[in-house]
Design a protein around this motif. Sequence first.
Motif: not given
Length: 192
Positions: A12-15, A18-20, A27-34, A41-44
């Motif tokens: 998941v860190l790799e994902k 790549k998104l960042f 531009k990357t929101s918490m919703m995008d990351l989840v 979100r809690r796990s993040l």
Amino acid sequence: MARSKEFEENVVLEKAMKLFWEQGYEKTSMMDLVKHMGIHRRSLYDTFGDKHTLFLKAMDRFRDKVNAELVGEVKRSKNATEALQLIFSFVISVKEDSPSGCLMVNSAVELAMRDTEVDLKTTELFTLSEQLFKDIILRGQQDGEFSSDYNADDLAEHLHAVFVGLRVMTRTSIRKEKLHRIADLSIKLLTK
């Protein structure tokens, strides 16, 4: 009883990395990351902390991966010229599963002026890159492959600037042939 993690942290860190890398920090929101990481979100938050901490961890992951790949390329090279060719080809050739450009260069442009932690991480990587170039240049100078007219430190700084510039240019529509010409000329300028 505590719940066990339902995901592999490195995956998941790799994902997230790549998104960042693709979108940038702002531009990357918490919703995008989840959504992109496929975790709650809690796990993040429990695993990585806040968005900024996750971003710094993603930068570390990028640094470690790229550094290992570049050092591996250099070790496999027969001579200093080939080592530089491999490094520049690595920069210019974008893997299908990777965004273009460089997470560290993109982050330096986006955030370094106002985020001391990002500035520190990008500066550290830039220092590592310059040292790699210096080691290759010294090898080439010692073997008589490169001219010794200039100091290896100065040449390393110059090659690193070309390297960073190429990383930026790969994010544009500039043709790869032009980028290869720039890299080839930079290497040719070192030879006797």
